[in-house]
Scaffold this motif. Structure first.
Motif: not given
Length: 272
Positions: A29, A46, A49, A52, A190, A212, A215
């Protein structure tokens, strides 16, 4: 010959960043942010991400398709982002990624113990990633230096279609000699990675807190109260609902109990 549904699991196929290494999935990221910045286009962590789990060219294409980012790109570059621009961004991204992957290569706490326990049960350990092979080579080498090794690795550019298509997961099935996809578990942080496992006909386990979606660094996660961790887990699990994972757990450290539960279901004749 008669078909017999598997009675126990044979393999676990893990994602890498946010699953085995790089708590919070920061390596990919942060580099997306830096690659766009080199063109004068500002994107937030953000925003970076959002897609992802995809292959990284596709990730950049998806970012460029977002109206706000496309507008910023147009203002900075003079035209709307096209596929040539995506390729140019990807070519900027790759050297940055290879150079900085070591900054976020720490093994996620509990991963070594979990893999050792699963191997003790006779399970093979496969893996795949949204990283291309040139990045995965370095990721795997750094992990090995830290004591983490898997039995097989499939990078996103080693199959015709990466996530959410099932090709990477199925390439692991072939390489590991698994007899039935129902005897496999895909573990990922993810949505594209979970859809990959679902599309491959496997059991799927979503990781809510190490990757992710949440985060956070490991230190930030550890600083949360037990109540706040539970809230974070439930919030991220809700985000994964449309991917239909069979199980949601905070980190890979909790995976062994899920493996036991799936084995019990297989013995009862259940399938993914």
């Amino acid at each position: 010959m008669n078909y017999h549904s598997p009675q126990h699991l044979q393999a676990v196929i893990c994602d890498w960043a946010g699953t085995l290494v790089d708590f919070g999935s920061f390596a990919p990221t942060q580099i997306f942010v830096e690659a766009f910045a080199e063109l004068g286009v500002t994107i937030s962590l953000e925003e970076a991400r959002g897609p992802m789990g995809m292959g990284q060219w596709e990730h950049i294409r998806t970012l460029c398709d977002q109206p706000d980012i496309a507008e910023r790109f147009t203002q900075a570059v003079g035209h709307a982002p096209n596929n040539d621009d995506v390729t140019a961004l990807y070519e900027r991204f790759m050297p940055l990624q290879v150079a900085k992957i070591g900054d976020h290569s720490a093994v996620i706490p509990g991963a070594l113990e979990t893999l050792a326990r699963l191997r003790g049960q006779g399970l093979r350990i496969g893996s795949c990633s949204g990283y291309p092979a040139v990045v995965m080579e370095k990721v795997v080498a750094l992990a090995a230096d830290n004591g983490l090794q898997v039995d097989h690795v499939v990078a996103t550019d080693q199959v015709p279609n990466g996530r959410p298509y099932p090709a990477q997961a199925l390439a692991n099935v072939i390489a590991l000699g698994v007899s039935d996809v129902a005897a496999c578990v895909k573990v990922d942080d993810t949505a594209p990675g979970l859809l990959e496992g679902r599309s491959a006909g496997m059991w799927t386990v979503a990781l809510t807190c190490s990757g992710n979606a949440l985060g956070l660094t490991y230190a930030e996660y550890q600083a949360l109260s037990h109540a706040d961790r539970a809230v974070a887990h439930e919030r991220v699990a809700g985000q994964f609902l449309t991917s239909k994972p069979h199980y949601c757990i905070p980190t890979i450290a909790e995976l062994p109990d899920v493996i036991d539960a799936i084995n019990a279901r297989l013995k009862r004749g259940e399938r993914p």
